[in-house]
Design an enzyme around this catalytic site. Structure first.
Site, mmCIF file in Angstrom:
data_model
loop_
_atom_site.group_PDB
_atom_site.id
_atom_site.type_symbol
_atom_site.label_atom_id
_atom_site.label_comp_id
_atom_site.label_asym_id
_atom_site.label_seq_id
_atom_site.Cartn_x
_atom_site.Cartn_y
_atom_site.Cartn_z
ATOM 1 N N ASN A 77 -16.097 -26.977 10.959
ATOM 2 C CA ASN A 77 -17.519 -26.690 11.226
ATOM 3 C C ASN A 77 -18.403 -27.399 10.204
ATOM 4 O O ASN A 77 -17.904 -28.090 9.326
ATOM 5 C CB ASN A 77 -17.754 -25.172 11.230
ATOM 6 C CG ASN A 77 -17.344 -24.545 9.914
ATOM 7 O OD1 ASN A 77 -17.885 -24.854 8.863
ATOM 8 N ND2 ASN A 77 -16.327 -23.674 9.965
ATOM 9 N N LYS A 90 -17.134 -4.135 9.336
ATOM 10 C CA LYS A 90 -16.194 -4.625 8.319
ATOM 11 C C LYS A 90 -16.239 -3.767 7.068
ATOM 12 O O LYS A 90 -15.615 -4.088 6.072
ATOM 13 C CB LYS A 90 -16.484 -6.089 7.983
ATOM 14 C CG LYS A 90 -16.332 -7.051 9.172
ATOM 15 C CD LYS A 90 -16.206 -8.507 8.732
ATOM 16 C CE LYS A 90 -16.287 -9.445 9.940
ATOM 17 N NZ LYS A 90 -15.954 -10.834 9.634
HETATM 18 O O1 C5P Z 1 -17.498 -12.057 11.845
HETATM 19 P P1 C5P Z 1 -17.975 -13.337 11.258
HETATM 20 O O2 C5P Z 1 -16.929 -14.392 11.236
HETATM 21 O O3 C5P Z 1 -19.283 -13.827 11.760
HETATM 22 O O4 C5P Z 1 -18.261 -12.905 9.728
HETATM 23 C C1 C5P Z 1 -18.719 -13.785 8.794
HETATM 24 C C2 C5P Z 1 -18.135 -13.413 7.459
HETATM 25 O O5 C5P Z 1 -16.742 -13.210 7.608
HETATM 26 C C3 C5P Z 1 -18.276 -14.516 6.433
HETATM 27 O O6 C5P Z 1 -18.472 -13.909 5.175
HETATM 28 C C4 C5P Z 1 -16.943 -15.226 6.496
HETATM 29 O O7 C5P Z 1 -16.621 -15.814 5.278
HETATM 30 C C5 C5P Z 1 -15.979 -14.101 6.837
HETATM 31 N N1 C5P Z 1 -14.828 -14.522 7.638
HETATM 32 C C6 C5P Z 1 -13.561 -14.430 7.107
HETATM 33 N N2 C5P Z 1 -12.475 -14.794 7.848
HETATM 34 C C7 C5P Z 1 -12.610 -15.214 9.121
HETATM 35 C C8 C5P Z 1 -13.908 -15.300 9.673
HETATM 36 C C9 C5P Z 1 -14.996 -14.949 8.911
HETATM 37 O O8 C5P Z 1 -13.420 -14.061 5.951
HETATM 38 N N3 C5P Z 1 -11.547 -15.556 9.808
#
Ligand code: C5P
Length: 404
Positions: A210, A341
């Site tokens: 990304n 979370k």
């Molecule tokens: O649920 P979402 O991915 O939008 O949440 C964003 C947060 O979750 C960010 O802090 C990101 O670093 C963390 N994240 C994570 N592992 C993932 C996806 C997102 O730690 N696989």
């Protein structure tokens, strides 16, 4: 050591013989990684030419308040917003008097008035002028307002007299600037920050990733280090220099990031998840480069571990801060994530419209159980410092509640 990496320092040079030392100051600040923008008063230009400072700083020097070209590019308000810190060295009795009275009749005084950042003055003048009651009163007024006065030193003066009024040496000024960026808000804590994107291989040459540049996470790690914390930075592939005095662990994939985070987790007080972790990875990574053959191909993807959610569910959960990049309904979506979370804090931002990924600026909405704060559009460095303040406040509050 790059102790001032990415710091934006605006150096005001006013008309004193000590201006020649400021050329050395620029060089030393740049050696430490700072970006330096010089603004000279008319008097300053009488001692050292703008060209000298331009060559040393690598940026055009600004001198005039009402300069059409400059105002079109970086006008006084833009300069005031650009700076992380303003230092005026040398600061003459005249500049000190004008700043004390809030004058705004030249570029330097105007932008000092327009800036909301630390202002440091390194006075340089004849000993009698320094001792004059008028100067002492002006200094007292400025100190009262939170301006930091560096020195002056004692000794022999250019005019042949001896006494207080010599500008401090550039090495001392650099050290005071470094100190100004340090606090002890988080001293004694260990913080783990994740940053950057992750890369999920498709075949040996291609990957899913990304637009994350890692800048926000790096800025957060730097701000945490400057707040006195011991910092571990686990980052996916980025084009950034790791900050000094931070333990840097580069990774590629989400699974590697997870492994490194869990390696450290037992000894962490605060976890800040600024990484844009890929949510999915390929079920099978092709051993060889996939050939261009059929009209379309399908990749089967499986879910990556949600590192943040796993940290938050850990038996010895650290104070856990997540980020949320949203394209719509920022506040609502962040609130949902905060609850789902079970985070201690979430920093949400809108991506798109020049904000968010791979940009200089950002705007954050920070939420925690029972409160919120909007950090307006600012550079990522400034936002990171504000965020670390909020984290420190909430972290200490939570700890003191648990202790009772
Ligand atoms: O649920 P979402 O991915 O939008 O949440 C964003 C947060 O979750 C960010 O802090 C990101 O670093 C963390 N994240 C994570 N592992 C993932 C996806 C997102 O730690 N696989």
């Amino acid at each position: 050591m790059k102790t001032l990496l990415y710091k934006r320092i605006l150096l005001g040079v006013s008309g004193g013989i000590a201006a020649y030392k400021s050329a050395d100051l620029v060089r030393r600040l740049r050696d430490r990684g700072a970006e330096v923008q010089v603004v000279m008063t008319r008097g300053g230009g009488g001692f050292v030419t703008p060209l000298t400072f331009q060559a040393l700083s690598g940026r055009p020097v600004f001198t005039e308040l009402l300069d059409h070209d400059a105002e079109a590019g970086m006008g006084h308000i833009a300069l005031a917003r650009w700076a992380d810190l303003i230092v005026v060295a040398p600061a003459t009795a005249n500049v000190i008097a004008r700043l004390a009275h809030g004058m705004a009749d030249d570029l330097l005084s105007t932008l000092c008035l327009a800036a909301d950042v630390p202002l440091l003055l390194a006075p340089a003048m004849n000993q009698q002028m320094w001792r004059a009651v008028a100067t002492a009163d002006n200094i007292a007024t400025l100190v009262n307002r939170g301006v930091e006065i560096l020195g002056p030193a004692q000794g022999e003066q250019a005019c042949g007299e001896t006494g207080p009024g010599r500008m401090l040496e550039p090495t001392d000024i650099v050290q005071m600037i470094e100190n100004r960026f340090r606090t002890s808000l988080l001293s004694g804590t260990r913080i783990l920050v994740t940053a950057g994107p992750t890369r999920e291989a498709i075949d040996p040459v291609r990957f899913i990733s990304n637009h994350s540049s890692g800048r926000m996470g790096f800025a957060v790690a730097t701000a945490a280090m400057e707040a006195g914390a011991e910092v571990i930075l686990v980052s996916g592939p980025v084009n950034l220099e790791p900050p000094d005095r931070v333990r840097y662990i580069p990774v590629e994939t989400a699974e590697q990031m997870q492994a490194q985070v869990f390696n450290e987790l037992e000894h962490i007080d605060i976890f800040i998840s600024a990484a844009a972790v890929a949510d999915y990875r390929c079920v099978k990574v092709a051993a060889n480069k996939i050939k261009k053959s059929g009209k379309s191909i399908s990749l089967e993807l499986e879910k990556n571990p949600d590192i943040l959610a796993m940290v938050s569910a850990y038996r010895k959960k650290p104070f856990t801060v997540g980020f949320a990049a949203e394209t719509e309904a920022v506040h609502e979506n962040a609130l949902i994530k905060l609850k789902d979370k079970r985070l201690d804090m979430i920093a949400a931002n809108q991506v798109g419209q020049g904000l968010g990924f791979n940009t200089e600026d950002n705007a954050l909405e920070v939420l925690w159980p029972g409160g919120s704060a909007s950090l307006g559009r600012l550079s990522k460095d400034k936002l990171a410092r504000k965020l670390i303040h909020l984290v420190a406040d909430r972290f200490h509050e939570k700890n003191s509640n648990q202790a009772h």
